[in-house]
Design a protein around this motif. Structure first.
Motif, mmCIF file in Angstrom:
data_model
loop_
_atom_site.group_PDB
_atom_site.id
_atom_site.type_symbol
_atom_site.label_atom_id
_atom_site.label_comp_id
_atom_site.label_asym_id
_atom_site.label_seq_id
_atom_site.Cartn_x
_atom_site.Cartn_y
_atom_site.Cartn_z
ATOM 1 N N ASP A 96 0.815 -1.211 0.000
ATOM 2 C CA ASP A 96 0.000 0.000 0.000
ATOM 3 C C ASP A 96 0.855 1.270 0.000
ATOM 4 N N THR A 97 2.061 1.162 -0.516
ATOM 5 C CA THR A 97 3.038 2.254 -0.431
ATOM 6 C C THR A 97 2.489 3.574 -0.987
ATOM 7 N N TYR A 98 1.760 3.509 -2.089
ATOM 8 C CA TYR A 98 1.166 4.717 -2.681
ATOM 9 C C TYR A 98 -0.353 4.789 -2.423
ATOM 10 N N GLY A 99 -0.838 3.946 -1.526
ATOM 11 C CA GLY A 99 -2.260 4.000 -1.178
ATOM 12 C C GLY A 99 -3.195 3.333 -2.179
ATOM 13 N N GLN A 100 -2.649 2.563 -3.120
ATOM 14 C CA GLN A 100 -3.495 1.990 -4.178
ATOM 15 C C GLN A 100 -3.902 0.537 -3.934
ATOM 16 N N LEU A 146 -5.980 -1.160 -2.066
ATOM 17 C CA LEU A 146 -7.390 -1.569 -2.028
ATOM 18 C C LEU A 146 -8.093 -1.269 -3.352
#
Lengths: 269, 269
Positions: free
Chosen positions: A177-181, A183
């Protein structure tokens, strides 16, 4: 900290009680590692599929083998070319299968490489995945190690894998989830028909060869998302959230699960 | 810390230079608050739409008015019923419009309430939204204050708003990432045709009446997601990430933007 062998032996000999079957997965870097695992299994009287005689239903043993989708990452992570890593993996898979041990292949940096950038050719990923499955791997996990994956490129890669004749149920997705993508990309995978997703409790983990990389997407966030879509996982999310918070504390890390923290905050109301 | 009036006066009198127009938005709880704003605007020679005479292109002034989708939250947040809050808002909107000040309405807890739970009736949200628009609000932001919103319920609410005759371009969506669903729900909103999304840099914010609530979804994560879908925002994400990290440091908070932190880690390579 206990050695891998000690942990392995402990889990095989005295598996924690569980109401449902648990597959313990061991990372096996080479044939020697597999031979060590098989020796411990023999010593402890564990068969791969059945668990120990004391607790037959609760454990199975499987192994993981790793390769990568870019030459630069393969070199940094395993000090060999992609082709060499596949040739290292082949005898491991053959021997594991001869012992009825389930094999999981991983393709790292499939949606972005810290050295070669975000645009990893889908054909490389499909070729490696097909090779692993042809060797006999039971399942291949497509890893977005850097978290650079985006919804459109995840979709493109899944379409390429399908076009290459690879079945959805031979695949898993592994998002960081490093860039929040993570999910958002999970939703893309679900819509495509993938049903196996890797995660780690409290978002533990990281990657020493990918600067700034955080751990896998938090199990609690993944489970909350699946439940929000009306899916059944059999996981008690409250209990999982407590475990995530406990282990984060033990390791002196911030709990990286948003759903986990929100659920715990609500329980304290 | 400066008072709202001081901040307001400072921004109106000496707006920071900007290449593009910026709308400064002031929360106005009652008619007295609006009268104060108008007085400051008059004193500083600012017109609502045009900015100060010194820097005509760069600023506009607009106001926000708040209500909530549940009686319990309305009581806690504004100490009145929903109906009473709408009657308080009506003269504010009327007077703002008479001064050509743009009005933004907010409906809090539209997808979950800390007191009444996740299943807020969509009909309540559509009724309140319609009331605000009928009063003359230029735009209504549908707020998932608690972060309880899920993809299916976000879709259901947007469909209900459409069925009630409310146009997409009169709506904004306002997600908190408390349970990690903000970007998933953003995708649902984008697919539905919404084009205005609230966010806060570094994920700053929170809500005193919603235990465990984190700030809005981080602007950096939102922008990264929009860019990943091929959309154009005009935002320099590297510069935005630096600002998010700076302001988080100034406020002694952890930077809650995953994309922001990942981008900064990469720049330090």
């Amino acid at each position: 900290m206990a050695s891998t062998n000690e942990i392995c032996e402990h889990l095989l000999r005295t598996p924690p009680p569980s109401a449902t079957a648990i597959a313990y997965n061991y990372l096996v870097p080479n044939v020697k590692g597999l031979e060590g695992l098989v020796r411990i299994m023999d010593d402890t009287g564990v068969s791969a599929a059945g668990g120990s005689s004391a607790d037959k239903a609760s454990t199975t043993t499987e192994i993981s083998v790793f390769t990568a989708a870019t030459e630069a990452f393969s070199k940094a992570n395993t000090n060999c070319t992609i082709a060499e890593s596949l040739e290292r993996i082949r005898p491991i898979v053959t021997q594991a299968l001869s012992h009825n041990i389930r094999v999981r292949g991983y393709v790292s940096v499939a949606l972005g490489c810290p050295y070669e950038g975000p645009n990893v050719p889908t054909s490389t990923v499909t070729d490696i995945t097909a090779s692993l499955l042809e060797m006999g791997a039971d399942e291949v996990s497509i890893g977005d190690t850097t978290g650079m994956g985006t919804a459109p490129r995840t979709m493109e890669l899944l379409n390429a894998l399908r076009a290459a004749g690879i079945a959805n149920n031979d695949l898993a997705l592994h998002f960081h989830d490093t860039y929040g993508q993570a999910l958002v990309n999970t939703i893309v995978g679900l819509e495509h028909g993938i049903r196996i997703f890797d995660s780690s409790i409290g978002g533990l983990g990281g990657c020493p060869y990918s600067k700034g990389a955080t751990g896998n997407v938090a199990t609690e966030d993944l489970i909350h998302t699946l439940h929000s879509l009306g899916m059944h996982t059999g996981v008690n999310l409250e209990a999982m959230s407590k475990i995530g918070d406990w282990i984060s504390g033990e390791l002196g890390r911030a709990n990286a699960s948003r759903a986990g923290k929100a659920i715990l905050a609500k329980l304290q109301d």
